[in-house]
Design an enzyme around this catalytic site. Structure first.
Site: not given
Ligand SMILES: [Zn+2]
Length: 985
Positions: A73-74, A151
């Protein structure tokens, strides 16, 4: 529609159920490659948005590469074949008043953005490339692992993440639910390479395997007609996304079987919290959206009215609050959960609490489903759907795209709302699953720290102890299920359900903003009838100004405690109103207390008066008082364990606001407060007061005047000797003004989180239209570069913010970075960034600069989507007592005349290093592992250096010698509130 387009659409679905007030047009499409798309045409929208959802999430991560779906996703954001530049997408969006994000869930990943309506085609073109030709470049891969790692470091000491992973780690060995979804540098890089896996190859493989058009859904919202929106699908090649004809994954097996159930897990939290969560594996009920049997069950178990489970638990002094609810965890399985926040006493009665819960469930099982309960819920939901507020476009696109994965087009808007079918048999069936043998308990408390038999959950290191619940205890629970309890019964019928939805008579005086309809020594009353949203809704808010609340730490503590006790004692009687869409909020402010009532207009005035009466007329017993006081103390204590960015904001406030009590100060005076003090406090508060009231919505001036009179009468009769405020008793808060050229650093050494944080504030001065607007523009110009430089390229931290900070009548620019790197290094990098971004602005082509300005104007002119949001804007002006209801128009007018030279001039005067009027304050929160001795060395060096960088050694230092900023003059010429101190009444 073009000819080319006819070939991309396989099927059209024109009939989509929508609310009666909903004027948008909808069309569902299935494309030739299987993508399901909902188009939304809204000619009035001032933002366009889109979302794409892929039916792949972290439960599909390979076991050897935890976090791969999230990492993918990143990586999608970082360059595509058509737009290879890493920050192209965000750059384009920020240049056109847009923003974007994405999230990875268990079984799907959702990408979404919003942008100025005329830029939708350009944004879609860049967006669709993620799914056509992502680059996954080598260099970005290595760097972005650090972003994922950062994160995870942010989440590492966050209890919510820790508890979730504890729950997962107790799943059946080998069940996908037990995976670690976020991933970090260890799982994605180090461990991977040890196993001979190259992360980038794995990424490519993962994307190739899962990113298939037939498991994608999409929602596009724009100003254009449905036909034009449809043509975009062809132009931007949505139908060219590869169709790998994947089968949607459904988990046939539950993550918790007999071996995992019937267990109790003791969990040691970071914060001082005490809770029980009782979970029951439940089927996946997504397909049952027409009847939503789980809603019936959670409504009753979570009820807060008379006869409810919570009511009895509160009476016993065992709990603070209770919630119950159902979630689908992934396709194929769900979870029903009852979560309870415990009091100290409650922790000693976990078994009895669970027995009481089973008493209540047993009562529901034996009395069987009640049709009237279902009908009441169905009626409330139908009204909500009929008068549903317009959603913010990006949030709507994201939700709808996710929902389209499982819900048919026809129902995609209505499925969360409409309950058309009553299925008593199914309710019964589900109720029969709420039994002791199908249950798992998680008990959270710091008292379990170091107890014998503790182990550590492997990912977050949370201390836990898993035990099987003894057969005697299980026997007790079973018996409770068959025993009735005298205090527990089903709720009464709801008297608050609104029945009148007509528009009130129209006012003759039209105004774009609230008008002052009364101003005397007791009160100031503002009113505006809504002619924009045309909903049967209203907002009422009152601010009671009573300076004693901020007089001393003790008074502030008392006011907070008083509000907590009040809210708690009102909870039971007002719960039905809340269920019926009539809400209230009570909050303490620096000046006194505020009460807001919102929802359907019909019974709102009555409800506001009722609540005001109760302000000074409520009873609280010692047991309940002890529970609430204890929970307040814990909240104050737990603040110290907050994320570093929360702490940095708190310390910035303490440093620069002239009167602000710290959490420690409030804790220090706890000893001196007794139940009697709290009971007395309400009346004491009313010795001298002023009321400011705003009514906005479906109401009339006449009704509002009457309401204000009634409220004043109620308040005066509660304290017969009360008087209006003297003018000099009410003083606006002010901020400390640093000297030109000052550069202060305040350091806080926290002991919870590995990551640290730097928050830099550049004081600009007292608010005025020019500075507000130019700083707003500077903030807008540096946001994306800050993210790109500090987060993506330099990997300094996962959280990077820039913002304009309006506080106590002043305006400031703030930059914040939270991450694992040395905070002193980050502080220097922020300075370097400011220099590089200044250069970027200087070199920015004129046309781009103009685009940015018009993007910002579009953002400012964005219409609030709901009556509540519009109300909030009005209230903000009243609360800060500037009453500048035309603020946005003024800002826009000014921005239209701004030149790049003006921006650079202000930057060079107040922000750039060495600027003549720079006033800089950095609050640094050190990571827990940072070397203390080294930090002391830095402080020592700075102190010796003298003038340039000054270390603030104690919080009160600045207020000892620095002056205060003034306040901006109010936009409307009003006499100050209260009475002249020399005239008396
Ligand atoms: Zn993330």
């Amino acid at each position: 529609m073009t000819d080319a387009n006819k070939n991309v659409v396989l099927e059209r679905h024109e009939f989509i159920l929508k609310g009666a007030q909903d004027e948008r047009e909808y069309r569902g499409l299935e494309l030739t490659n299987g993508i399901r798309v909902l188009l939304v045409s809204d000619p009035t929208t001032d933002k366009s948005a889109a979302a794409l959802d892929v039916n792949v999430g972290h439960l599909m991560d390979p076991w050897e590469l935890p976090g791969l779906a999230h990492f993918c996703e990143h990586m999608l954001f970082l360059g595509t074949a058509k737009y290879p530049s890493e920050n192209e997408y965000f750059k384009f969006l920020t240049a056109h008043a847009g923003r974007a994000n994405a999230n990875t869930a268990t079984d799907h990943t959702n990408y979404f953005f919003e942008v100025k309506p005329d830029q939708l085609p350009g944004a879609l073109d860049r967006f669709v490339q993620f799914f056509l030709s992502p680059q996954f470049t080598e260099s970005a891969t290595e760097r972005e692992v650090c972003a994922v790692d950062s994160e995870h470091s942010n989440n590492l000491n966050n209890d919510a993440w820790r508890f979730l992973q504890v729950h997962r780690s107790c799943a059946k060995p080998g069940h996908d639910y037990g995976k670690f979804g976020t991933g970090n540098k260890k799982t994605l890089l180090e461990d991977a390479r040890k196993q001979g896996i190259e992360p980038r190859d794995a990424l490519l493989q993962f994307h190739k395997k899962w990113y298939s058009s037939n498991i994608m859904t999409c929602c596009i919202i724009g100003k254009e007609s449905l036909d034009v929106l449809e043509s975009y699908l062809g132009t931007f090649e949505f139908a060219a996304i590869d169709n790998k004809k994947l089968e949607r994954q459904i988990w046939k097996e539950f993550p918790f079987g007999p071996e995992q159930l019937g267990k109790r897990i003791d969990v040691v939290p970071i914060k001082d919290t005490r809770q029980i969560s009782i979970s029951f594996p439940f089927p996946d009920l997504t397909g049952e959206f027409l009847s939503q049997p789980e809603h019936y069950i959670s409504h009753l178990i979570g009820h807060e009215g008379h006869g409810s489970l919570l009511s009895e638990l509160k009476r016993l002094g065992w709990v603070v609050s209770l919630q119950s609810g159902y979630v689908v965890q992934a396709a194929g399985f769900g979870n029903f959960q009852v979560g309870i926040e415990l009091s100290t006493e409650g922790l000693e009665h976990v078994d009895e609490i669970i027995q009481l819960m089973f008493n209540y469930i047993g009562m529901m099982q034996s009395s069987g489903p009640k049709q009237w309960v279902h009908e009441e819920l169905a009626e409330l939901r139908a009204v909500t759907f009929r008068f549903k507020d317009k959603e913010q476009p990006m949030a709507m696109a994201s939700c709808v795209a996710a929902r389209l994965q499982r819900i048919p087009f026809k129902h995609v808007l209505s499925s969360p709302h409409l309950l058309t079918n009553y299925e008593p048999v199914r309710i019964k069936e589900l109720l029969s699953m709420l039994i002791p043998s199908n249950m798992k308990i998680q008990v959270v408390s710091q008292k379990f720290k170091g107890q014998e038999g503790n182990t550590n959950e492997p990912v977050y290191g949370t201390e836990i102890k898993v035990t099987r619940i003894s057969s005697e205890t299980m026997q007790k629970y079973e018996e409770a299920l068959k025993t009735s309890h005298h205090a527990l019964h089903l709720p009464e019928k709801n008297q608050y359900i609104a029945t009148k939805f007509d528009q009130k008579p129209r006012e003759l005086v039209k105004s774009d903003h609230p008008r002052l309809i009364n101003d005397d020594e007791w009160s100031r009353v503002w009113f505006k009838q809504d002619d924009e949203y045309k909903m049967p809704k209203q907002e009422t808010k009152l601010a009671l100004t009573t300076p004693i609340v901020s007089q001393s730490p003790r008074m502030t503590l008392l006011s907070r405690l008083w509000l907590r006790c009040l809210s708690d004692s009102l909870a039971e009687e007002s719960y039905s109103a809340k269920v019926a869409g009539l809400n209230y909020e009570l909050e303490s402010s620096f000046f006194g207390v505020q009460m807001r009532v919102s929802g359907y207009a019909e019974k709102q005035a009555l409800f506001s008066k009722h609540l005001t009466k109760r302000l000074f007329n409520f009873k609280i017993d010692q047991t309940r008082f002890d529970v609430l006081f204890d929970s307040l103390k814990r909240d104050l204590t737990n603040h110290a364990f907050s994320q570093p960015y929360v702490l940095s904001q708190h310390y910035t406030e303490l440093l620069v606001v002239d009167k602000e009590w710290s959490k420690q100060q409030l804790l220090a005076v706890c000893e001196s407060v007794k139940l009697e003090d709290v009971q007395r406090f309400g009346k004491e508060m009313l010795q001298a007061f002023h009321l400011e009231l705003l009514v906005y919505g479906n109401s009339t001036e006449k009704e509002t005047i009457q309401l204000s009179k009634d409220l004043i009468d109620i308040l005066k009769s509660a304290a017969p000797s009360s008087r209006p405020l003297f003018r000099n008793e009410h003083i606006l808060r002010r901020e400390i003004q640093l000297n030109n050229g000052d550069e202060y650093i305040y350091r806080h050494l926290q002991t919870t989180h590995d990551v640290g944080c730097v928050q830099v504030t550049y004081q600009i001065g007292v608010q005025n239209t020019y500075d507000n607007a130019v700083i707003g523009l500077i903030k807008n110009l540096i946001t994306e570069p800050a993210f790109d430089t500090l987060r993506t390229k330099e990997s300094l931290g996962y959280i990077v913010w820039t913002r304009t900070h309006f506080n106590c009548g002043t305006v400031a620019l703030q930059i914040l970075v939270q991450g694992p790197k040395s905070v002193d290094h980050v502080l220097e990098r922020i300075e370097a960034f400011l220099e590089s971004v200044r250069k970027e602005i200087v070199e920015m082509p004129q046309e781009e600069f103009e685009n940015r300005v018009s993007g910002l104007i579009a953002q400012l002119e964005e219409k609030p989507k709901t009556l509540s949001c519009r109300f909030k804007k009005f209230w903000d002006e009243i609360e800060c007592r500037q009453y500048n209801f035309t603020r946005i128009e003024e800002d826009v007018e000014l921005l239209k005349t701004i030149k790049k030279e003006d921006v650079i001039a202000l930057f060079d005067k107040k922000i750039r290093k060495g600027a003549a009027e720079r006033r800089k304050l950095a609050v640094i929160v050190h990571g827990k592992s940072e070397d203390r001795a080294a930090v002391n060395e830095i402080i020592k060096k700075h102190l010796e250096d003298g003038k340039k960088k000054k270390e603030v050694l104690y919080l009160d230092q600045l207020r000892q010698f620095l002056p205060l900023y003034g306040q901006p003059i109010a936009a409307i010429n009003l006499k100050p509130i209260g009475i002249d101190p020399c005239l008396g009444q």
